[in-house]
Write an enzyme that holds these catalytic residues in place. Structure first.
Site, PDB file in Angstrom:
ATOM      1  NE  ARG A 222     -10.312   3.817  -5.589  1.00  0.00           N
ATOM      2  CZ  ARG A 222     -10.719   3.689  -4.332  1.00  0.00           C
ATOM      3  NH1 ARG A 222     -11.966   3.944  -4.026  1.00  0.00           N
ATOM      4  NH2 ARG A 222      -9.897   3.287  -3.390  1.00  0.00           N
TER       5      ARG A 222
ATOM      6  CG  ASN B 292      -3.231   8.390  -3.761  1.00  0.00           C
ATOM      7  OD1 ASN B 292      -3.817   8.763  -2.751  1.00  0.00           O
ATOM      8  ND2 ASN B 292      -3.844   8.233  -4.919  1.00  0.00           N
TER       9      ASN B 292
ATOM     10  CG  HIS C 172     -14.455  -1.525   6.420  1.00  0.00           C
ATOM     11  ND1 HIS C 172     -14.928  -1.798   5.151  1.00  0.00           N
ATOM     12  CD2 HIS C 172     -13.734  -0.389   6.304  1.00  0.00           C
ATOM     13  CE1 HIS C 172     -14.501  -0.875   4.310  1.00  0.00           C
ATOM     14  NE2 HIS C 172     -13.781  -0.007   4.981  1.00  0.00           N
TER      15      HIS C 172
ATOM     16  NE  ARG D 141      -2.745   1.442   7.355  1.00  0.00           N
ATOM     17  CZ  ARG D 141      -2.723   0.417   6.497  1.00  0.00           C
ATOM     18  NH1 ARG D 141      -2.937   0.632   5.213  1.00  0.00           N
ATOM     19  NH2 ARG D 141      -2.515  -0.808   6.936  1.00  0.00           N
TER      20      ARG D 141
ATOM     21  CE1 TYR E 251     -13.127  10.137  -1.090  1.00  0.00           C
ATOM     22  CE2 TYR E 251     -13.633   8.341   0.418  1.00  0.00           C
ATOM     23  CZ  TYR E 251     -12.774   9.325  -0.029  1.00  0.00           C
ATOM     24  OH  TYR E 251     -11.547   9.473   0.574  1.00  0.00           O
TER      25      TYR E 251
END
EC number: 2.7.4.1
Length: 704
Positions: A583, A67, A454, A424, A487
């Protein structure tokens, strides 16, 4: 002109004018970049949480590292660019790029130091006690030394390219995030040169961790050796007749954001050209082993034109993100689980029969993604199916989704894929996926100029008697079978007529041209979604002002859009009770008296990455519940194609309210609450409460 371009001007008029100064105080907002850093710090804290299995704690540490790589590649790189080009404008929080970079540097240096303390002082000793050891050079036995020597000569030495630094060998251009070594040398080489310094890049084809064979591990444990240790031990072998007096690992992070010409005749070709530039963008961070002499650190900083604020001295491997290992110790991981298959799918002969019986709600990863795979698989070979249309944002290269779309196209179905090439870090795999589909005969469209696609939509058009019937899947997450196991996301499968018509119209927008579609059920960006969210919030505000019940609960990944935040502030002032489960980034400040005292913000960090987007409004008792692909961010609402779909079935609506929202508000073990100062406080059980973990409860209820 395409609908998404044609209506842009009209869409701008829907945005509420916030220039009246009512909420212009920068103290009302948190900075986006600092909020994202706070999320990464919450991930780092999981590495210290003994309630997680040991290998999972190591994984959290490595996720933090990954990250942070992206944070520097995109966010810090963007701030540096603004500073250099004098284009940086303060956001709602009022901070300028130079102020932000100062704060980021202070926070990240402290975080990285903590990261390596956790690794060296906590995780590695604990793993050693469990029989998983990462051996240092000084701990190698004679047998291990000989094995390392042989491995180096046979597997590593042949692919290394040492680069001496002299006038004919200038400092090399090193790939973004690659592992490299700076090596001071004594003596002269075969040509009589005495350069004093060399660079040794470690090829990416080499593993960063090598497992030692069981026969020389002595203890029977899982023993690993770092590639960097092997190179360090034998670096002099790369310079015959000379002596390496040191070997210090370093890594440079570069700007990885890409600027693609949206007007290019061939977007795929233009994107391919930009992928190479990502590897060699401007330098933004230098990581160096902390035992490296200061003069060599300064030398590297000069080569990369960085300052000491960009230097991170680390006590361990500089490339932690590649330290993932496969250790066969089940008790050091979470226990495995099998996602459940929806009962109606189990009982039905075909997936079409199952959907015909009513809407199907899928809650991943607790419930299986297989029904979506089945829909494509059956559609590919069903003679009644005429067409398949699907958006593909992230799918991965080895994808059942792509396999079935290829099969459908080869079987003569009309297959249309909206492939978002600009997702990305997935650009390359998406280009490859688009190529595969085109070769199979599918129609491949790259979306709309200026807007990322998206939305997560799948449409199957099937003969039904004398007419046709549309079967639809809408989701909050990607069509990537790996992430559906990691997820949390919702998917809705339906054949309800107006939903099918709406999805059909959105596909028409994406592939054709014309005015923005008028939809009956769905809201979509960049047209109706943002105005609808504002309208829903304002309705609750009016209800509260009239003394009627008013309530908002929403769950998504990020909140940055200023007009929505201001609408929420007005709602709070009117007395609307608001719970936001966010989140990651949140730029709204909760708990400010007179402004946001009725707003609570919490973040859940657990075994699975929270990814669902759910919007709930009391709406005078109608209990609106929507799922969406969109976060409440400017990019999602104005610069992307997104969908937001209603949950109409009362039973499914109640299920989402409980299992998608309320259960997270009861979590007292994996939740963090945002404080007015921008910091997050870990929620703890109060007054003898039992620990309650929302994700574990859902596993117990839904998982297999």
């Amino acid at each position: 002109m395409n609908a998404l371009s044609n209506e842009q001007g009209d869409n701008e008029h829907n945005v509420i004018d916030s220039s009246n100064g009512e909420f212009s105080n920068p103290d009302y907002y948190l900075n986006r970049e600092l909020s994202l850093l706070q999320f990464n710090l919450r991930v780092l804290e999981q590495a210290s949480d003994e309630n997680h299995p040991l290998m999972e704690r190591l994984n959290f540490l490595l996720i933090f590292s990954s990250n942070m790589d992206e944070f520097f590649e995109i966010r810090v790189a963007g701030l540096k660019h603004k500073l250099e080009t004098h284009t940086g404008q303060p956001g709602p929080d009022g901070l300028l790029p130079e102020e932000l970079l100062e704060s980021i540097s202070a926070i990240t240096h402290e975080a990285v130091e903590r990261q390596y303390r956790i690794l060296n002082d906590v995780l590695l000793p604990a793993l050693r006690e469990e029989g998983v050891d990462f051996l240092r050079r000084e701990d190698w036995t004679e047998a291990q030394i000989e094995w390392v020597k042989k491995y180096f000569r046979e597997q590593i030495y042949p692919v290394l390219t040492p680069i001496a630094l002299d006038p004919s060998h200038p400092f090399p251009r090193l790939v973004n995030k690659s592992l490299n070594f700076i090596v001071p040398l004594d003596g002269k080489d075969a040509f009589g040169r005495s350069t004093g310094l060399a660079i040794v890049p470690a090829p990416r084809s080499l593993p960063r961790l090598i497992r030692i064979p069981d026969e020389i591990s002595e203890s029977g444990d899982d023993n690993f050796v770092f590639l960097s240790s092997m190179i360090h031990a034998h670096v002099s072998d790369l310079f015959p007749g000379m002596k390496a007096t040191g070997c210090y690992q370093f890594r440079v992070t570069r700007n990885a954001d890409m600027e693609v010409d949206e007007e290019a005749e061939d977007l795929a070709s233009a994107l391919k050209g930009q992928l190479l530039s990502r590897r060699y963008g401007d330098e933004v961070r230098l990581e160096v082993a902390d035992n490296c002499p200061q003069h060599l650190m300064h030398y590297l900083l000069e080569q990369f034109e960085l300052t000491e604020k960009d230097l991170y001295e680390v006590n361990g491997p500089v490339n932690l993100a590649r330290m993932f290992t496969s250790v066969n110790r089940p008790r050091l991981h979470y226990p495995p689980f099998t996602p459940k298959l929806a009962p109606v799918v189990k009982k039905s002969e075909t997936i079409f029969d199952a959907i015909d019986q009513g809407d199907i709600l899928l809650h991943h990863p607790y419930e299986s993604f297989q029904p979506v795979i089945n829909l494509l698989a059956e559609a590919a070979r069903d003679p009644k199916v005429l067409a398949i249309k699907q958006t593909l944002y992230r799918t991965g290269t080895k994808s059942e989704i792509l396999d079935h779309l290829e099969t459908a196209a080869r079987n003569g179905k009309e297959v249309t894929a909206i492939v978002e090439l600009r997702a990305r870090f997935d650009e390359e795999s998406n280009i490859e996926g688009a190529r595969r589909l085109q070769e199979a005969g599918a129609i491949v469209v790259y979306g709309v100029v200026g807007y990322k696609t998206h939305a997560k939509m799948l449409l199957v058009v099937r003969r039904d008697g004398d007419g046709i019937k549309r079967y639809v899947h809408l989701g909050t997450g990607n069509y990537h079978t790996k992430t559906t196991k990691l997820y949390t996301d919702y998917g809705l499968m339906t054949c309800e007529k107006s939903m099918g018509q709406d999805v059909h119209k959105i596909f028409q927008e994406l592939t054709g041209m014309g005015k923005a579609a008028r939809l009956k059920q769905l809201k979509h960006s960049p047209f109706t979604l943002h105005p609808s969210i504002i309208e829903w919030i304002d309705f609750e505000t009016a209800q509260a002002q009239a003394g009627k019940p008013a309530r908002i609960i929403a769950k998504f990944n990020s909140l940055t859009e200023k007009n929505i935040m201001q609408a929420l502030y007005r709602a709070s002032q009117a007395g609307v009770e608001i719970d936001l489960i966010i989140r990651g980034i949140c730029c709204l400040r909760p708990g400010i008296p007179g402004l946001s005292e009725n707003i609570r913000v919490r973040s859940i960090i657990g075994r699975f990455l929270e990814h669902t987007r759910i919007y709930h409004f009391h709406h005078g008792g109608d209990e609106l519940v929507y799922c969406s692909s969109a976060d409440w961010m400017e990019r999602n609402l104005f610069n992307r194609v997104e969908t937001c779909f209603p949950i109409n079935d009362p039973a499914l609506k109640a299920q989402i309210l409980e299992q998608g929202l309320h259960i997270y508000l009861r979590d007292n073990s994996r939740a963090w609450e945002l404080q007015p100062d921008g910091h997050y406080q870990r929620v703890q059980p109060q007054n003898g409460e039992e620990h309650f973990i929302a994700q574990q409860s859902l596993l117990d209820t839904l998982g297999g």
